[in-house]
Design a protein around this motif. Structure first.
Motif, PDB file in Angstrom:
ATOM      1  N   ALA A  55       0.837  -1.216   0.000  1.00 15.73           N
ATOM      2  CA  ALA A  55       0.000   0.000   0.000  1.00 15.73           C
ATOM      3  C   ALA A  55       0.867   1.260   0.000  1.00 15.73           C
ATOM      4  O   ALA A  55       0.570   2.230  -0.708  1.00 15.73           O
ATOM      5  CB  ALA A  55      -0.944  -0.009   1.201  1.00 15.73           C
ATOM      6  N   LEU A  56       1.932   1.249   0.799  1.00 18.54           N
ATOM      7  CA  LEU A  56       2.820   2.421   0.851  1.00 18.54           C
ATOM      8  C   LEU A  56       3.490   2.641  -0.510  1.00 18.54           C
ATOM      9  O   LEU A  56       3.626   3.776  -0.974  1.00 18.54           O
ATOM     10  CB  LEU A  56       3.881   2.236   1.942  1.00 18.54           C
ATOM     11  CG  LEU A  56       3.380   2.333   3.384  1.00 18.54           C
ATOM     12  CD1 LEU A  56       4.468   1.888   4.362  1.00 18.54           C
ATOM     13  CD2 LEU A  56       2.934   3.762   3.715  1.00 18.54           C
ATOM     14  N   ALA A  57       3.908   1.533  -1.150  1.00 23.83           N
ATOM     15  CA  ALA A  57       4.538   1.650  -2.468  1.00 23.83           C
ATOM     16  C   ALA A  57       3.529   2.168  -3.487  1.00 23.83           C
ATOM     17  O   ALA A  57       3.838   3.054  -4.295  1.00 23.83           O
ATOM     18  CB  ALA A  57       5.094   0.292  -2.900  1.00 23.83           C
ATOM     19  N   ASP A  58       2.314   1.650  -3.419  1.00 25.17           N
ATOM     20  CA  ASP A  58       1.259   2.049  -4.351  1.00 25.17           C
ATOM     21  C   ASP A  58       0.953   3.544  -4.227  1.00 25.17           C
ATOM     22  O   ASP A  58       0.651   4.217  -5.212  1.00 25.17           O
ATOM     23  CB  ASP A  58       0.006   1.211  -4.083  1.00 25.17           C
ATOM     24  CG  ASP A  58      -1.104   1.469  -5.087  1.00 25.17           C
ATOM     25  OD1 ASP A  58      -0.782   1.661  -6.272  1.00 25.17           O
ATOM     26  OD2 ASP A  58      -2.277   1.482  -4.674  1.00 25.17           O
ATOM     27  N   ALA A  59       1.049   4.054  -2.999  1.00 26.33           N
ATOM     28  CA  ALA A  59       0.755   5.469  -2.754  1.00 26.33           C
ATOM     29  C   ALA A  59       1.973   6.354  -3.027  1.00 26.33           C
ATOM     30  O   ALA A  59       1.900   7.581  -2.861  1.00 26.33           O
ATOM     31  CB  ALA A  59       0.269   5.667  -1.321  1.00 26.33           C
ATOM     32  N   GLY A  60       3.089   5.740  -3.400  1.00 22.40           N
ATOM     33  CA  GLY A  60       4.293   6.533  -3.671  1.00 22.40           C
ATOM     34  C   GLY A  60       4.944   7.081  -2.419  1.00 22.40           C
ATOM     35  O   GLY A  60       5.634   8.101  -2.447  1.00 22.40           O
ATOM     36  N   ILE A  61       4.734   6.393  -1.289  1.00 24.48           N
ATOM     37  CA  ILE A  61       5.282   6.864  -0.010  1.00 24.48           C
ATOM     38  C   ILE A  61       6.481   6.027   0.428  1.00 24.48           C
ATOM     39  O   ILE A  61       7.359   6.515   1.138  1.00 24.48           O
ATOM     40  CB  ILE A  61       4.183   6.838   1.071  1.00 24.48           C
ATOM     41  CG1 ILE A  61       3.116   7.885   0.747  1.00 24.48           C
ATOM     42  CG2 ILE A  61       4.757   7.106   2.459  1.00 24.48           C
ATOM     43  CD1 ILE A  61       1.877   7.759   1.603  1.00 24.48           C
ATOM     44  N   ALA A  62       6.527   4.762  -0.021  1.00 19.71           N
ATOM     45  CA  ALA A  62       7.610   3.867   0.407  1.00 19.71           C
ATOM     46  C   ALA A  62       8.963   4.518   0.121  1.00 19.71           C
ATOM     47  O   ALA A  62       9.213   5.019  -0.967  1.00 19.71           O
ATOM     48  CB  ALA A  62       7.500   2.535  -0.338  1.00 19.71           C
ATOM     49  N   GLY A  63       9.812   4.528   1.151  1.00 23.22           N
ATOM     50  CA  GLY A  63      11.148   5.066   0.985  1.00 23.22           C
ATOM     51  C   GLY A  63      11.240   6.582   1.090  1.00 23.22           C
ATOM     52  O   GLY A  63      12.333   7.136   1.103  1.00 23.22           O
ATOM     53  N   ASP A  64      10.113   7.266   1.212  1.00 26.94           N
ATOM     54  CA  ASP A  64      10.100   8.730   1.336  1.00 26.94           C
ATOM     55  C   ASP A  64      10.056   9.085   2.824  1.00 26.94           C
ATOM     56  O   ASP A  64       9.002   9.129   3.442  1.00 26.94           O
ATOM     57  CB  ASP A  64       8.870   9.281   0.592  1.00 26.94           C
ATOM     58  CG  ASP A  64       8.729  10.796   0.714  1.00 26.94           C
ATOM     59  OD1 ASP A  64       9.425  11.401   1.556  1.00 26.94           O
ATOM     60  OD2 ASP A  64       7.925  11.367  -0.036  1.00 26.94           O
ATOM     61  N   ALA A  65      11.237   9.323   3.385  1.00 25.86           N
ATOM     62  CA  ALA A  65      11.341   9.468   4.842  1.00 25.86           C
ATOM     63  C   ALA A  65      10.476  10.606   5.375  1.00 25.86           C
ATOM     64  O   ALA A  65       9.881  10.495   6.448  1.00 25.86           O
ATOM     65  CB  ALA A  65      12.805   9.688   5.236  1.00 25.86           C
ATOM     66  N   GLU A  66      10.380  11.680   4.617  1.00 30.74           N
ATOM     67  CA  GLU A  66       9.590  12.814   5.107  1.00 30.74           C
ATOM     68  C   GLU A  66       8.113  12.437   5.209  1.00 30.74           C
ATOM     69  O   GLU A  66       7.461  12.706   6.223  1.00 30.74           O
ATOM     70  CB  GLU A  66       9.773  14.019   4.187  1.00 30.74           C
ATOM     71  CG  GLU A  66       9.213  15.293   4.815  1.00 30.74           C
ATOM     72  CD  GLU A  66       9.088  16.434   3.804  1.00 30.74           C
ATOM     73  OE1 GLU A  66       9.800  16.408   2.785  1.00 30.74           O
ATOM     74  OE2 GLU A  66       8.249  17.327   4.055  1.00 30.74           O
ATOM     75  N   ALA A  67       7.616  11.788   4.164  1.00 26.59           N
ATOM     76  CA  ALA A  67       6.207  11.362   4.188  1.00 26.59           C
ATOM     77  C   ALA A  67       5.987  10.276   5.239  1.00 26.59           C
ATOM     78  O   ALA A  67       5.005  10.303   5.990  1.00 26.59           O
ATOM     79  CB  ALA A  67       5.789  10.867   2.809  1.00 26.59           C
TER      80      ALA A  67
END
Lengths: 425, 401
Positions: free
Chosen positions: B84-96
């Motif tokens: 889900a995090l990858a799908d939302a483009g959040i995976a690996g984005d430390a700030e998000a």
């Protein structure tokens, strides 16, 4: 109805009134009895009498064996305590009608699992001691009903007893659960979902399996000789927490609604903050950042700075790790004032009531505000040079207290801090 | 109250008996033969389960130490959270990730079955069972396993594995926990109390200790498999799953350049005493409380568990509703996925968002049943979640076209 703020969201920072409190711990039953004992520096820690202690490294706990209840086992004793504290809180608040509470129910309770003796009963009924044959017997429907071992059991029964509205919510953030339940209720009231909420934190986990599990994590004190002296938060010779049972209930209300019905307001929840820690399953980040963020989030939610806090009701478990990290966190948040803000560890007297602790200690913080009296940290005989805090050593103290910060930090990295106030601002 | 934030579903993560990811669900739901082939009727006979198989944990839980710190229950959930995090483009984005508020539903983790059986045997042959219990627990319990059993460590593991550290809350209490987790995330985002909500749940059906909880209650199907809507009172087949959604305020998600799978319009929860028709009356009240929407195709994903009275009552209520509102297609998803208890409402919500996004419903899971008609174009999907014992949830998603 919630009024919109400038950014258009619901009232994010409105204070919420507390109009009823119920407390039951190893110190006894009832809000005032508990508060008197706590203020007198009494310990509720005793040698465990509930089950055989052969082979146990820890033999002391803050259990509620004095309670005259027929049921045994964590779910039933937790429910019995939760029922009693809710009754006391509702009675004080004088809200709603019998069996008809005008708001939601938020429960902090331990995970429920069939313990070994229950499973052994099923095994005996199956005539087999392995799970496969047990399943075949279960298929006949001849075994014990499952309802008492659902995780929703305690909340379901409390809802039925007190007629709370909507679907009851059971939250687990480990040792921060009680504070999380308060935060959920505060958020619901701020969103205008209802004008009142009932919060119950309850935990009766003094059972062989729980005692052994915490022993295996090296979390418990083994100072068994004098039970009353086993819990030593912030002392140099602290050696772990003392497992304990307890419960607290709070009736929370929208301030305007409480005033409109002429309720007597005991105090206010001014702010709630939380922060997750991704460092390790049982240890907090070595830099203390999540704890610091948690306390700062609570202060921000209350709309105040650290200078407005007069007292800290610490998580203060008495484990070497927690008390060191909590001290670092307090120093980071309070700066030069860290050494002069009085910090009390209720767990020195009542032990660690686990999922109930956040609610029990918030209740004590509200009584601190009511009576302008700081409960002590007892068993403080060997100061730790690494912890230069004013821990209100051994004796209660009168003080001017307008706002208290209450910390709850859970295994698994779930941290919650609450700001409680005598006045709504 | 002031409602200002439109709530977008910007990420979906699903792990079920049909596979991982949303495409695998559509493929598995395409024909009854496909999903029926995934049902395991032998491992825990006489019960049937819908197991998760062939998950390559390394893809979402790369560290072996993390894998060992959890049982299958948490593997499914932590894996789905990563999807889900990858799908939302959040995976690996430390700030998000630093802003992610985790809101999850979980039962307790797996017990050590072998240790339990050894303890039963030792206690049965002992003169002093209490003493033997202490000795065996001290000798046989492993600290790692204890942590894997705590429901809140599910959220803790998501923080540790994926670095999502805004906050985390774990809800307990069977189906109602999943409803509470979704409602908590939805209401916070809508009220401006959360910027990114990671909402989900997990369930493992392939465990004797869990089946021993629901079996004695008389809830599990212990006869030959039958279609969901035609089962005896003991009619649940449990399904393993991890189900996650990322919820965000529309304005913030748009600023990140994201498009939603669907809009989440409403999440309602009730808890009746389950006297006859009480749940139906609650569902009617919930329908009345939904926000007004424009005309368009509506479908229902039912979370009916298969268990006795509630499933029968929900079937009657749905049948009456389809008569009242023509062209309404229903799917009872537990037929294909199994009933995922804490995770079931969330899995259905994830499927509903995907249906709204595609503007289509998957084929009937009970083709012979008039309730599950072929569907036309879909604009909105209702999701019901009546617990096998307690709790009634209703959610509404809408296409964001």
């Amino acid at each position: 109805m919630a009024e919109a703020t400038s950014n258009g969201s619901a009232r994010k920072r409105a204070p919420v009134a507390v109009t009823g409190i119920g407390i039951l711990t190893s110190l006894g039953e009832g809000r005032e009895a508990n508060w008197q004992a706590l203020s007198a520096g009494r310990s509720g820690i005793r040698r465990i009498g509930r089950f055989p202690l052969e082979g146990m490294r820890t033999t002391v706990a803050g259990s509620v064996e004095f309670l005259p209840i027929a049921e045994t086992g964590t779910p039933h004793v937790s429910l019995a305590m939760g029922t009693r504290v809710a009754r006391e809180a509702l009675s004080q608040a004088g809200i709603g009608r019998t069996g008809e509470f005008p708001g939601g129910l938020f429960v902090a309770a331990p995970p429920i699992d069939q313990e070994i003796p229950t499973r052994l009963e099923i095994a005996r009924a199956a005539g087999e001691l392995r799970y496969g044959p047990m399943l075949r017997v279960a298929a006949t429907g001849s075994s014990k009903p499952h309802l008492e071992f659902l995780n929703g059991f305690i909340a379901d029964r409390l809802q039925a007893e007190y007629g709370t509205r909507g679907m009851p919510v059971t939250v687990s953030t480990a040792c921060a659960s009680g504070a999380s339940a308060i935060q959920l209720a505060v958020e619901a009231i701020r969103r205008g979902e209802s004008e009142a909420a009932l919060v119950v934190g309850t935990d009766a986990s003094v059972q062989p399996e729980a005692l052994i599990r915490f022993t295996l994590l090296s979390a418990l004190s083994t100072a068994n000789e004098v039970p009353e002296q086993a819990a030593k938060p912030f002392s140099r010779n602290r050696d772990g927490f003392v497992l304990a049972e307890g419960a607290a209930a709070l009736v929370l209300e929208d301030v305007a609604a409480a005033r409109a019905r002429g309720a007597r307001i005991i105090g206010y929840v001014l702010g709630c903050g939380e922060a997750a820690d991704g460092f390790h399953r049982t240890r907090s980040s070595p830099d203390g950042k999540p704890i610091v963020r948690c306390m700062r989030n609570a202060l921000a939610d209350a709309g105040i700075g650290p200078e407005a806090i007069d007292h800290i009701n610490a998580h203060g478990t008495g484990t070497p790790e927690n008390d060191k990290m909590e001290t670092l966190g307090i120093q980071a948040v309070f700066g030069a004032r860290a050494g002069s803000v009085p910090v009390s560890a209720n767990k020195s007297m009542i032990g660690h009531t686990l999922t109930a602790a956040g609610a029990v200690e918030a209740a004590f913080a509200l009584l601190t505000l009511r009576d302008q009296r700081l409960p002590p940290t007892i068993n403080y005989r060997e100061p730790d040079p690494a912890i230069p805090l004013d821990v209100v050593p051994n004796r209660a103290r009168s003080a001017t207290v307008r706002r208290v910060l209450s910390n709850s930090f859970g295994f698994g990295g779930q941290n919650v801090s609450l700001v409680l106030g005598a006045e709504p601002a | 109250m002031s409602v200002t934030q439109e709530v977008w579903i910007t990420g979906i993560g699903l792990v079920t008996a049909l596979g991982e990811g949303i495409e695998a669900q559509w493929a598995g739901l395409a024909t009854p033969e496909t999903w029926r082939a995934r049902i395991d009727s032998t491992s825990f006979a006489p019960f049937h389960i819908h197991p998760v198989a062939g998950l390559d944990l390394d893809r979402q839980i790369p560290k072996k130490g993390d894998q060992r710190a959890m049982g299958p229950l948490m593997h499914y959930g932590v894996y789905a959270a990563g999807l889900a995090l990858a799908d939302a483009g959040i995976a690996g984005d430390a700030e998000a990730l630093g802003k992610v508020d985790i809101s999850v539903a979980s039962p307790g983790g797996e017990r050590d079955i072998a240790a339990d059986e050894q303890i039963f045997a030792a206690m049965e042959s002992a003169n002093d069972p209490g003493r033997v219990l202490n000795e065996r627990l001290l000798a046989d319990l492993r600290p790692t396993l204890f942590l894997a059993q705590l429901p809140n460590l599910f959220a803790g593991n998501i923080s540790i594995v994926h670095g999502a550290i805004g906050s985390s809350r774990t809800f307990m209490g069977e189906e109602a926990a999943g409803i509470a987790a979704l409602r908590n995330g939805f209401l916070r985002v809508r009220a401006g109390q959360s910027e990114i909500s990671l909402v989900g749940g997990c369930f493992n059906a392939a465990r004797a200790d869990s089946l021993l909880l629901y079996g004695p209650g008389g809830y599990l199907l212990n006869r030959p498999w039958a279609p969901l809507w035609n089962r005896p009172p003991a009619g649940m087949t449990l399904g393993s799953m991890g189900a996650f959604l990322v919820l965000e305020p529309a304005a913030l998600a748009a600023r990140r350049g994201r498009r939603p799978h669907a809009r989440l319009l409403s999440v309602l929860a009730d808890q009746t005493d389950r006297q006859p028709d009480a749940a139906s009356r609650a569902a009617e009240r919930q329908l009345q409380a939904l926000p007004p929407t424009e005309a368009g195709g509506l479908a229902i994903l039912s979370g009916a568990s298969g268990a006795g009275a509630p499933t029968g009552e929900e079937r009657r209520w749905l049948a009456a509703l389809t008569v009242r509102r023509g062209g309404l297609a229903v799917r009872g998803t537990a037929a294909a996925l199994g009933h995922g208890m804490e995770a079931s409402f969330l899995a259905n919500l994830a499927l509903a968002a995907s249906c709204a996004e595609r503007g289509a419903l998957f084929p009937p899971l009970a083709p012979e049943d008039p309730l599950e008609a072929e569907a036309g174009a879909i604009d909105r999907v209702l999701v019901t979640g009546w617990g096998h014992h307690r709790g009634e949830g209703l959610a509404l998603v809408e296409a964001a076209r």
